[in-house]
Design a protein around this motif. Sequence first.
Motif, PDB file in Angstrom:
ATOM      1  N   UNK A 153      -7.564  18.015 -25.788  1.00 52.56           N
ATOM      2  CA  UNK A 153      -8.539  19.043 -25.428  1.00 52.56           C
ATOM      3  C   UNK A 153      -9.806  18.728 -26.208  1.00 52.56           C
ATOM      4  N   UNK A 154     -10.873  18.375 -25.488  1.00 48.53           N
ATOM      5  CA  UNK A 154     -12.110  17.912 -26.095  1.00 48.53           C
ATOM      6  C   UNK A 154     -13.129  19.035 -26.259  1.00 48.53           C
ATOM      7  N   UNK A 155     -13.999  18.916 -27.274  1.00 54.69           N
ATOM      8  CA  UNK A 155     -15.144  19.834 -27.343  1.00 54.69           C
ATOM      9  C   UNK A 155     -16.009  19.603 -26.107  1.00 54.69           C
ATOM     10  N   UNK A 156     -16.503  20.661 -25.524  1.00 54.89           N
ATOM     11  CA  UNK A 156     -17.264  20.537 -24.288  1.00 54.89           C
ATOM     12  C   UNK A 156     -18.479  21.461 -24.312  1.00 54.89           C
ATOM     13  N   UNK A 157     -19.183  21.535 -23.221  1.00 58.94           N
ATOM     14  CA  UNK A 157     -20.360  22.386 -23.102  1.00 58.94           C
ATOM     15  C   UNK A 157     -20.401  22.966 -21.693  1.00 58.94           C
ATOM     16  N   UNK A 158     -21.289  23.907 -21.471  1.00 57.50           N
ATOM     17  CA  UNK A 158     -21.418  24.535 -20.156  1.00 57.50           C
ATOM     18  C   UNK A 158     -21.699  23.458 -19.104  1.00 57.50           C
ATOM     19  N   UNK A 159     -20.962  23.531 -17.999  1.00 58.49           N
ATOM     20  CA  UNK A 159     -21.158  22.581 -16.912  1.00 58.49           C
ATOM     21  C   UNK A 159     -20.318  21.318 -17.032  1.00 58.49           C
ATOM     22  N   UNK A 160     -19.510  21.227 -18.083  1.00 51.84           N
ATOM     23  CA  UNK A 160     -18.690  20.036 -18.311  1.00 51.84           C
ATOM     24  C   UNK A 160     -17.244  20.474 -18.513  1.00 51.84           C
ATOM     25  N   UNK A 161     -16.376  20.054 -17.623  1.00 49.39           N
ATOM     26  CA  UNK A 161     -14.987  20.499 -17.659  1.00 49.39           C
ATOM     27  C   UNK A 161     -14.084  19.503 -18.377  1.00 49.39           C
TER      28      UNK A 161
END
Length: 180
Positions: free
Chosen positions: A155-163
């Motif tokens: 489970x990776x750190x992500x940001x809005x718009x990136x799943x």
Amino acid sequence: MPGTSSILLQPITQLKGVGPKMAENLQKIGIEKVQDLLFHLPLRYQDRTQIHPIGGVNHGQEVMVQGVVEHSEIVYRGRRMMICTLSDNTGMMTMRFFHFSNAQQQALSRGTKVRCFGEMRIGKTSREMVHPEYKILSQDADFSNESLKDSLTPIYPTTKGLQQRSLLRLVQQAISNIAE
């Protein structure tokens, strides 16, 4: 044919599926080159390698369970939701969906075999998962452990718009490019 170091230094846009919008989202989390992607380490891992009996799962556990849909209905309790009761030979649980389609409602009808993953909660009347990830199994499925993942899921750190699925797919693509 480029060497490993030149593959690592390629812009992330060289990977299949990375257009301008995705590249912009990746840049927000510091990923501009293939090597940045590979050094973007997971926050944690999920265990999707084994099936847990519904009756043996505790509150707060993230688990994979499977069973047969016993009942499915749409209810209105402050808001519209779909409730599906799932059972195996150890217990019962509820799958609760606030956002669902008619196709989902029809697919999750009585007698359907389902494998789902999510965080188990202990509700007022039974165990439940809210918006679990699920997969419909074929009717002749014998509920074996076939087709389970053979390693932990990062489970990776992500940001809005990136799943998560997108990041995982890109990491797998980058690794296979290097392996070639």
